[in-house]
Write an enzyme that holds these catalytic residues in place. Structure first.
Site, short mmCIF file in Angstrom:
data_model
loop_
_atom_site.label_atom_id
_atom_site.label_comp_id
_atom_site.label_asym_id
_atom_site.label_seq_id
_atom_site.Cartn_x
_atom_site.Cartn_y
_atom_site.Cartn_z
N HIS A 11 48.04 52.20 -75.68
CA HIS A 11 46.70 51.69 -75.37
C HIS A 11 45.72 52.82 -75.09
O HIS A 11 45.90 53.57 -74.14
CB HIS A 11 46.81 50.78 -74.14
CG HIS A 11 45.55 50.11 -73.75
ND1 HIS A 11 45.05 50.17 -72.47
CD2 HIS A 11 44.70 49.34 -74.45
CE1 HIS A 11 43.94 49.46 -72.40
NE2 HIS A 11 43.71 48.95 -73.59
N ARG A 12 44.71 52.95 -75.95
CA ARG A 12 43.74 54.06 -75.87
C ARG A 12 44.49 55.40 -75.99
O ARG A 12 44.10 56.39 -75.37
CB ARG A 12 42.92 54.02 -74.59
CG ARG A 12 42.31 52.64 -74.29
CD ARG A 12 41.51 52.60 -73.01
NE ARG A 12 41.22 51.23 -72.61
CZ ARG A 12 40.60 50.86 -71.50
NH1 ARG A 12 40.16 51.78 -70.67
NH2 ARG A 12 40.40 49.58 -71.21
N GLU A 38 46.31 52.27 -80.04
CA GLU A 38 45.11 51.42 -80.05
C GLU A 38 43.94 52.30 -79.65
O GLU A 38 44.11 53.24 -78.84
CB GLU A 38 45.29 50.28 -79.04
CG GLU A 38 44.18 49.24 -79.03
CD GLU A 38 43.17 49.41 -77.89
OE1 GLU A 38 42.33 48.52 -77.72
OE2 GLU A 38 43.20 50.45 -77.18
N ASP A 40 39.26 52.18 -79.21
CA ASP A 40 38.05 51.35 -79.16
C ASP A 40 36.94 52.07 -79.90
O ASP A 40 36.68 53.25 -79.63
CB ASP A 40 37.63 51.15 -77.70
CG ASP A 40 38.76 50.58 -76.86
OD1 ASP A 40 39.10 49.40 -77.07
OD2 ASP A 40 39.32 51.32 -76.03
N HIS A 53 35.69 53.59 -74.83
CA HIS A 53 35.91 52.20 -74.42
C HIS A 53 34.67 51.53 -73.86
O HIS A 53 34.30 50.42 -74.25
CB HIS A 53 37.04 52.11 -73.37
CG HIS A 53 37.20 50.71 -72.85
ND1 HIS A 53 36.54 50.24 -71.74
CD2 HIS A 53 37.92 49.66 -73.33
CE1 HIS A 53 36.85 48.97 -71.55
NE2 HIS A 53 37.69 48.60 -72.49
N GLU A 113 40.11 48.72 -82.47
CA GLU A 113 39.41 47.61 -81.79
C GLU A 113 37.91 47.82 -81.92
O GLU A 113 37.37 48.82 -81.44
CB GLU A 113 39.80 47.52 -80.32
CG GLU A 113 39.07 46.35 -79.67
CD GLU A 113 39.19 46.25 -78.16
OE1 GLU A 113 40.12 46.84 -77.57
OE2 GLU A 113 38.32 45.57 -77.58
N LYS A 115 34.36 47.08 -80.75
CA LYS A 115 33.79 46.58 -79.50
C LYS A 115 32.67 45.57 -79.79
O LYS A 115 31.91 45.72 -80.75
CB LYS A 115 33.21 47.74 -78.66
CG LYS A 115 34.23 48.74 -78.20
CD LYS A 115 35.51 48.15 -77.65
CE LYS A 115 35.45 47.78 -76.19
NZ LYS A 115 36.82 47.32 -75.70
N ASP A 235 49.79 51.38 -71.67
CA ASP A 235 49.23 52.70 -71.36
C ASP A 235 50.31 53.79 -71.41
O ASP A 235 49.99 54.97 -71.47
CB ASP A 235 48.64 52.69 -69.94
CG ASP A 235 47.49 51.72 -69.78
OD1 ASP A 235 46.72 51.54 -70.76
OD2 ASP A 235 47.34 51.14 -68.68
#
Ligand code: G3P
Ligand code: MG
Length: 243
Positions: A11-12, A38, A40, A53, A113, A115, A235
């Site tokens: 995640h990120r 992943e 953003d 993000h 992703e 936004k 994470d």
């Protein structure tokens, strides 16, 4: 419980170990055994897809104000690492193109992703710029596109990309099956708080892959994994991959 690399999405990037949404976090994810990350994506002032993000730069960079007010050059010169740890001082806000180049080099695939934005014109600008970056990426980087904004997925489909789509859900409206169907998504990315066996069964019965976010506790997935979860967004991929 054993997780395979393609079932774990960092995640990120490995955001428990390095500043989120930076190339350092993506590299760290790969070092920890992840095959997927992943990130953003938003637009800079000069319409370049960049990886941040929040709507603003305040929390994670040396700059302040809306992401949309900074140029890609300003973001490349920003420090998006020091807030996390001094070891990462000078780590820039990456462009989506720079991330794709890194992923091709080190062997990562990516959940992009998109936004949510305030207007239809902004959505069009963002989706068209993401589409262009996707089309120019090096070969070998698999992509899944996700968004909380169903209209962004509809638009990405209209722009004729081959990448699978996933609808992000942080609540479960009664009409979720119709909502998902309208987007053309083949997967749902579900807030961990919404994960119950019934919902998972309904989604699987509808032919949807289900991935949950953000889970940093493998034990929480024990009851659900055998029921048909496709992947976990975490994470800290090391918790799931044991490296
Ligand atoms: O894509 C999963 C997760 O990243 C969605 O929420 O706010 O962390 O982008 P957020
Ligand atoms: Mg995200």
């Amino acid at each position: 419980m054993k997780f395979l690399p393609h079932q774990v999405i960092a995640h990120r990037g490995a955001s428990a170990h390095a500043p989120e949404n930076t190339l350092a976090a993506f590299r760290r994810a790969r070092e920890l055994g992840a095959h997927w990350v992943e990130l953003d994506v938003s637009l800079s002032a000069d319409d370049v897809p960049v990886i941040v993000h929040d709507d603003t730069l305040d929390r994670t960079t040396s700059l302040a104000g809306p992401v949309r007010s900074a140029t890609a050059a300003q973001l490349a010169a920003a420090d998006a690492g020091s807030w996390f740890h001094p070891d990462f001082a000078g780590e820039p806000v990456p462009t989506l193109a720079a991330a794709f180049a890194l992923f091709a080099k080190i062997g990562l695939s990516v959940n992009v992703e998109i936004k949510p934005v305030a207007t239809a014109a902004e959505r069009m600008a963002l989706c068209e710029a993401v589409r262009a970056a996707l089309d120019m990426r090096p070969s070998g980087v698999d992509v899944v596109i996700s968004s909380f904004d169903p209209e962004a997925l509809v638009l990405m489909r209209a722009l004729s990309g081959p990448e699978p789509l996933a609808l992000l859900l942080d609540n479960l409206p009664q009409n979720w099956p119709a909502l998902v169907e309208r987007t053309g998504a083949s997967a749902v990315h579900l807030d961990m708080a919404l994960l119950i066996a019934d919902v998972l069964a309904q989604m699987n019965a509808a032919g949807l892959k289900v991935r949950v976010w953000t889970c940093n506790d493998p034990a929480r997935l024990v009851p659900f994994w055998p029921l048909g979860l496709d992947a976990v967004i975490t994470d800290d991929p090391s918790l799931f991959l044991g490296l």
